[in-house]
Design a protein around this motif. Structure first.
Motif, PDB file in Angstrom:
ATOM      1  N   GLU A 252      -1.340   6.701   6.906  1.00 21.46           N
ATOM      2  CA  GLU A 252      -2.425   7.227   7.732  1.00 21.46           C
ATOM      3  C   GLU A 252      -2.077   8.617   8.253  1.00 21.46           C
ATOM      4  O   GLU A 252      -0.992   8.846   8.798  1.00 21.46           O
ATOM      5  CB  GLU A 252      -2.697   6.280   8.901  1.00 21.46           C
ATOM      6  CG  GLU A 252      -3.923   6.669   9.692  1.00 21.46           C
ATOM      7  CD  GLU A 252      -4.295   5.624  10.742  1.00 21.46           C
ATOM      8  OE1 GLU A 252      -5.087   5.977  11.623  1.00 21.46           O
ATOM      9  OE2 GLU A 252      -3.794   4.485  10.675  1.00 21.46           O
ATOM     10  N   GLY A 253      -2.989   9.536   8.052  1.00 16.59           N
ATOM     11  CA  GLY A 253      -2.823  10.891   8.565  1.00 16.59           C
ATOM     12  C   GLY A 253      -1.937  11.788   7.711  1.00 16.59           C
ATOM     13  O   GLY A 253      -1.675  12.930   8.083  1.00 16.59           O
ATOM     14  N   ASP A 254      -1.457  11.300   6.583  1.00 14.49           N
ATOM     15  CA  ASP A 254      -0.572  12.118   5.748  1.00 14.49           C
ATOM     16  C   ASP A 254      -0.936  11.931   4.274  1.00 14.49           C
ATOM     17  O   ASP A 254      -0.348  11.117   3.569  1.00 14.49           O
ATOM     18  CB  ASP A 254       0.892  11.751   5.995  1.00 14.49           C
ATOM     19  CG  ASP A 254       1.863  12.778   5.437  1.00 14.49           C
ATOM     20  OD1 ASP A 254       1.480  13.525   4.501  1.00 14.49           O
ATOM     21  OD2 ASP A 254       2.997  12.827   5.921  1.00 14.49           O
ATOM     22  N   SER A 255      -1.906  12.707   3.833  1.00 15.34           N
ATOM     23  CA  SER A 255      -2.363  12.584   2.449  1.00 15.34           C
ATOM     24  C   SER A 255      -1.286  13.003   1.452  1.00 15.34           C
ATOM     25  O   SER A 255      -1.225  12.464   0.338  1.00 15.34           O
ATOM     26  CB  SER A 255      -3.627  13.417   2.224  1.00 15.34           C
ATOM     27  OG  SER A 255      -3.368  14.794   2.470  1.00 15.34           O
TER      28      SER A 255
ATOM     29  N   SER B 144       1.090  10.081   1.140  1.00 12.23           N
ATOM     30  CA  SER B 144       0.373   9.034   0.394  1.00 12.23           C
ATOM     31  C   SER B 144       0.389   9.341  -1.100  1.00 12.23           C
ATOM     32  O   SER B 144       0.653   8.458  -1.924  1.00 12.23           O
ATOM     33  CB  SER B 144      -1.070   8.913   0.882  1.00 12.23           C
ATOM     34  OG  SER B 144      -1.126   8.447   2.211  1.00 12.23           O
TER      35      SER B 144
ATOM     36  N   THR C 248       0.828  -1.200   0.000  1.00 15.05           N
ATOM     37  CA  THR C 248       0.000   0.000   0.000  1.00 15.05           C
ATOM     38  C   THR C 248       0.866   1.255   0.000  1.00 15.05           C
ATOM     39  O   THR C 248       1.967   1.258   0.555  1.00 15.05           O
ATOM     40  CB  THR C 248      -0.956   0.014   1.215  1.00 15.05           C
ATOM     41  OG1 THR C 248      -1.785   1.176   1.126  1.00 15.05           O
ATOM     42  CG2 THR C 248      -0.202   0.052   2.533  1.00 15.05           C
TER      43      THR C 248
ATOM     44  N   PHE D 153      -0.593   4.082   1.054  1.00 16.57           N
ATOM     45  CA  PHE D 153      -1.306   4.912   2.011  1.00 16.57           C
ATOM     46  C   PHE D 153      -0.501   5.103   3.294  1.00 16.57           C
ATOM     47  O   PHE D 153       0.045   4.154   3.848  1.00 16.57           O
ATOM     48  CB  PHE D 153      -2.655   4.262   2.357  1.00 16.57           C
ATOM     49  CG  PHE D 153      -3.446   5.006   3.379  1.00 16.57           C
ATOM     50  CD1 PHE D 153      -4.055   6.205   3.055  1.00 16.57           C
ATOM     51  CD2 PHE D 153      -3.574   4.515   4.661  1.00 16.57           C
ATOM     52  CE1 PHE D 153      -4.794   6.903   4.008  1.00 16.57           C
ATOM     53  CE2 PHE D 153      -4.303   5.199   5.618  1.00 16.57           C
ATOM     54  CZ  PHE D 153      -4.911   6.404   5.288  1.00 16.57           C
TER      55      PHE D 153
END
Length: 87
Positions: A41-44, A47, A37, A39
């Motif tokens: 989390e919490g950091d677009s 990502s 992944t 992704f």
């Protein structure tokens, strides 16, 4: 334009289908999250950055005429031969 694109595809195919090229492509795939992944989390932003890097490597895989499944097999073979990169 067609000849230029055909030449580009041929160059990438030849490069990434050499023994060294296959190993480099496997290394890029492992390091740039082709099989994991992207992704965070919490950091677009991170990502999106990870997905951009993954997208580049996916394009290289396609130009090489390969697939993520073939890359996974190559990674397993290299890890069996040389050990995991993170060890």
């Amino acid at each position: 334009m067609f000849k230029k694109e055909e030449r580009r595809r041929t160059l990438y195919y030849e490069l990434f289908n050499s023994p060294a090229g296959k190993e480099v492509l496997a290394d890029l795939s492992r390091n740039y999250k082709v099989l994991n992944t992207t992704f965070v989390e919490g950091d677009s932003h991170l990502s999106a950055f990870n997905e951009g890097a993954r997208s580049v490597v996916m394009s290289l895989i396609q130009l090489a005429g390969s697939s993520p499944q073939e890359i996974l097999q190559r990674i397993k073979k290299l890890e069996a031969e040389y050990g995991r990169a993170d060890q």
